[in-house]
Design a protein around this motif. Structure first.
Motif, short mmCIF file in Angstrom:
data_model
loop_
_atom_site.label_atom_id
_atom_site.label_comp_id
_atom_site.label_asym_id
_atom_site.label_seq_id
_atom_site.Cartn_x
_atom_site.Cartn_y
_atom_site.Cartn_z
N UNK A 76 0.86 -1.19 0.00
CA UNK A 76 0.00 0.00 0.00
C UNK A 76 0.89 1.23 0.00
N UNK A 77 0.75 2.06 -1.02
CA UNK A 77 1.52 3.29 -1.08
C UNK A 77 0.78 4.37 -0.30
N UNK A 78 1.49 5.07 0.56
CA UNK A 78 0.89 6.20 1.27
C UNK A 78 0.69 7.34 0.28
N UNK A 79 -0.09 8.33 0.67
CA UNK A 79 -0.29 9.49 -0.20
C UNK A 79 1.03 10.20 -0.47
N UNK A 80 1.90 10.26 0.53
CA UNK A 80 3.21 10.88 0.34
C UNK A 80 4.05 10.09 -0.67
N UNK A 81 3.95 8.77 -0.61
CA UNK A 81 4.72 7.93 -1.54
C UNK A 81 4.19 8.07 -2.96
N UNK A 82 2.87 8.16 -3.11
CA UNK A 82 2.28 8.37 -4.44
C UNK A 82 2.74 9.72 -5.00
N UNK A 83 2.72 10.75 -4.15
CA UNK A 83 3.16 12.08 -4.58
C UNK A 83 4.63 12.04 -5.00
N UNK A 84 5.44 11.31 -4.24
CA UNK A 84 6.87 11.21 -4.57
C UNK A 84 7.06 10.51 -5.91
N UNK A 85 6.27 9.46 -6.16
CA UNK A 85 6.36 8.75 -7.44
C UNK A 85 6.10 9.72 -8.60
N UNK A 215 -6.47 13.00 -4.60
CA UNK A 215 -7.82 13.28 -4.10
C UNK A 215 -8.68 12.03 -4.13
N UNK A 216 -8.61 11.26 -5.22
CA UNK A 216 -9.42 10.05 -5.35
C UNK A 216 -9.01 8.98 -4.34
N UNK A 217 -7.70 8.79 -4.18
CA UNK A 217 -7.21 7.78 -3.24
C UNK A 217 -7.58 8.15 -1.81
N UNK A 218 -7.42 9.43 -1.47
CA UNK A 218 -7.77 9.88 -0.12
C UNK A 218 -9.25 9.67 0.15
N UNK A 219 -10.10 9.99 -0.84
CA UNK A 219 -11.54 9.81 -0.67
C UNK A 219 -11.90 8.33 -0.55
N UNK A 220 -11.24 7.50 -1.36
CA UNK A 220 -11.51 6.06 -1.34
C UNK A 220 -11.14 5.45 0.01
N UNK A 221 -10.01 5.88 0.57
CA UNK A 221 -9.56 5.33 1.85
C UNK A 221 -10.38 5.85 3.02
N UNK A 222 -10.97 7.02 2.84
CA UNK A 222 -11.79 7.60 3.92
C UNK A 222 -13.20 7.02 3.93
N UNK A 223 -13.60 6.40 2.81
CA UNK A 223 -14.98 5.89 2.69
C UNK A 223 -15.21 4.69 3.61
#
Length: 223
Positions: A76-85, A215-223
């Protein structure tokens, strides 16, 4: 009756890795899921040895990780890791494309046009899975004439690791429309040998995708 899966026998680890990869990218195996070697071996009717080899290949791609007492786990990539990618992709892909454009031949352009045509077909049918894979092929094809093998491999690897999140993002309304329009524009600018405009559009393309995906990943994980 339990579902049995068939694979090509000529290269069992490769076939296993390809099929399990698609199951991860499609979301059948989700972030944090344990992939049990015994279960996989039973599903495909193979021994555990090629299953383990296949999972090691996916580990090298960053899609699974081995943990003590748990075995293979979908990463699972964190949001920070996705941003870094995305930040790394921006740096490497743009520099690679700058080198590629002046060296492009008609053969390179024709290869890109063919992939773009396949992307158009996937777009028309709203086939997110096919579109995601073709998206990686297209970006690599645009940079192929650079001759930078390590950069091309890195671009491909980054896209492989984030493709499951790209598929999630593409389900958002208008995401595929925007990406497809920019893909057409990129090829037209490259055909015109307009390096500066191509680089500017590619940077926007990557950064917009980054913002939308986070934004989509954050919303998906918060659901």
């Amino acid at each position: 009756m339990e579902l049995k899966r068939s694979i090509k026998r000529q290269s069992v680890p490769d076939a296993l890795a390809a099929d399990i990869r698609q199951r991860i990218l499609s979301g059948e195996f989700q972030d944090g899921d344990q992939i049990r070697q015994e279960q996989i071996a039973e599903e495909y009717e193979v021994s555990r040895m090629p299953v383990r080899e296949a999972l090691r290949r996916l580990e090298a791609e960053g899609l699974v990780a081995f943990h003590a007492h748990r075995g293979a786990i979908v990463t699972e990539l964190s949001l920070d890791e996705i941003a870094e990618m995305y930040d790394l992709r921006e740096l490497i892909e743009i520099e690679t494309l700058k080198v590629a454009i002046p060296a492009m031949t008609e053969a390179h352009l024709e290869a890109a046009r063919e992939i773009l045509s396949n992307l158009e077909s996937a777009y028309e049918s709203k086939d997110v899975a096919a579109w995601g894979a073709l998206n990686t092929q297209y970006h690599v094809a645009l940079c192929a004439s650079s001759g930078r093998k390590q950069s091309l491999a890195f671009i491909k690897q980054i896209n492989s690791q984030i493709e499951r999140y790209i598929r999630l993002q593409l389900k958002a309304e208008g995401a595929m429309d925007k990406a497809e329009d920019e893909h057409r524009q990129l090829l037209k600018l490259i055909e015109d040998k307009n390096v500066d405009a191509t680089v500017e559009l590619l940077r926007k393309h990557i950064l917009d995708s980054k913002e939308g995906m986070l934004a989509e990943v954050a919303a998906h994980r918060a659901a």
